[in-house]
Enzyme design. Structure first.
Site: not given
Length: 359
Positions: A252, A307
């Site tokens: 991330h 996600e």
């Protein structure tokens, strides 16, 4: 001082949320997101973000009543939806309908009420356009279903199971807000010009449409589709790493430790995995892929991001990929509207400088 993409530049002071990448913490209104959403419905989480406190029984009933009322789309919006070409993408169609959501009654509402109206209307618009694009009849909203269950009902024409609703609601609650991301910044820039809330949401939707912002779960879905079963996890991932491919759903830009949203979605998948093999596969895959990444990329500390488990949840509730980004938007509109309201309360138009580098 020039910073490409405004990286690290503080442009807004906000009391809505904070993202602490080094600590792996996301807070809504100063409270850890895990505490805010625990046992809470979409309606309760949205109220908290908008108002900064939990709704009383009376306040929750009032919000639910208004959300139900604004689920009904006007005839002219239905007509516009039916007129759009079949090849119009869902995000483009949604932007069109939000832009047209400017009837006289709506314009007279205070911005807080407009936020409720647009939040209620967006899932209906999404389901309407999806059903039309797939050659199906529109499924009218039901007032006896909550926000999340009603959305699934309108998409599939079937009342969702409790597990399906709970899985999606956890995802929606966790992705309502995430600091000064690209779409939220776009909404604040638009409202700072003293434009209207619909225009701010159209700006946010246009930003969300970009694959660098709103399309990531599709890549994870392709990974899980390729894996299919636990025994194929290692060979599939090793093959990708040997080719230098990125393992989607890991790493991330902000979090340097585990994404707190991923932790909570993982826990929800573990609770519900008996209701869907995709949830079980995701939990097993995370463990094996993390080990492989630690072996191949020592020191990188690559963890799952939101996600990864979002894709597993979407697959488990049979959500088609074209609905991933619109569904993300259905959650994030709460944050967009909260930021627009906050911007209005102490407004200064955004006007950054540019540095000329031409001849």
């Amino acid at each position: 001082m020039f910073q490409k993409g405004l990286k690290g530049i503080v442009a807004v002071q906000t009391s809505i949320s904070s993202v602490e990448g080094e600590k792996g913490e996301l807070r809504y209104r100063g409270i850890l997101v895990s505490e805010v959403i625990e046992g809470k419905s979409f309606e309760q989480a949205a109220y908290f973000l908008w108002h900064g406190h939990y709704a009383s029984k009376e306040e929750l009933a009032s919000l639910t009543e208004r959300l139900n009322a604004y689920r009904q789309l006007s005839d002219y919006l239905m007509a516009i939806a039916r007129t759009l070409p079949k090849e119009t993408s869902l995000m483009d169609g949604i932007r069109t309908l939000i832009s047209a959501y400017q009837h006289a009654e709506f314009k007279e509402l205070a911005i807080q009420q407009q936020a409720i109206a647009l939040t209620a209307a967006l899932p209906v618009m999404t389901a309407l356009l999806y059903r039309l694009n797939t050659g199906q009849e529109f499924v009218a909203p039901r007032s006896d279903l909550g926000h999340t269950a009603n959305y699934l009902w309108m998409i599939n024409g079937q009342v969702p199971t409790h597990a399906q609703t709970e899985a999606l609601e956890t995802y929606l609650n966790l992705t309502m807000e995430h600091g000064m991301n690209a779409s939220t910044f776009a909404s604040r820039v638009t409202i700072s010009t003293e434009s209207d809330l619909s225009a701010a949401i159209v700006s946010a939707l246009g930003t969300m449409k970009g694959p660098l912002h709103g399309g990531a779960p599709s890549g994870v879905l392709e990974l899980l589709d390729e894996i299919q079963s636990p025994e194929k996890i290692k060979p599939v991932v090793e093959r990708k790493l040997a080719r230098g491919e990125k393992i989607m759903g890991f790493g991330h830009r902000v979090y340097r430790t585990e994404d707190p949203r991923s932790i909570l979605l993982r826990e929800k998948c573990r609770q519900l995995q008996q209701d869907g093999p995709w949830l079980n596969l995701a939990v097993i895959a995370e463990n094996e892929i993390t080990q492989l990444l630690n072996e191949r990329k020592p020191g990188r500390a690559l963890h799952t991001n939101v996600e990864f488990y979002a894709a597993a949840i979407m697959r488990s509730i049979q959500m088609p990929p074209e609905l991933f980004t619109p569904t993300f938007s259905i959650a994030r509109i709460v944050g967009w509207t909260a930021h627009a309201i906050e911007q209005q309360q102490d407004n200064v138009i955004f006007r950054p400088q540019s540095e000329y580098i031409g001849n």
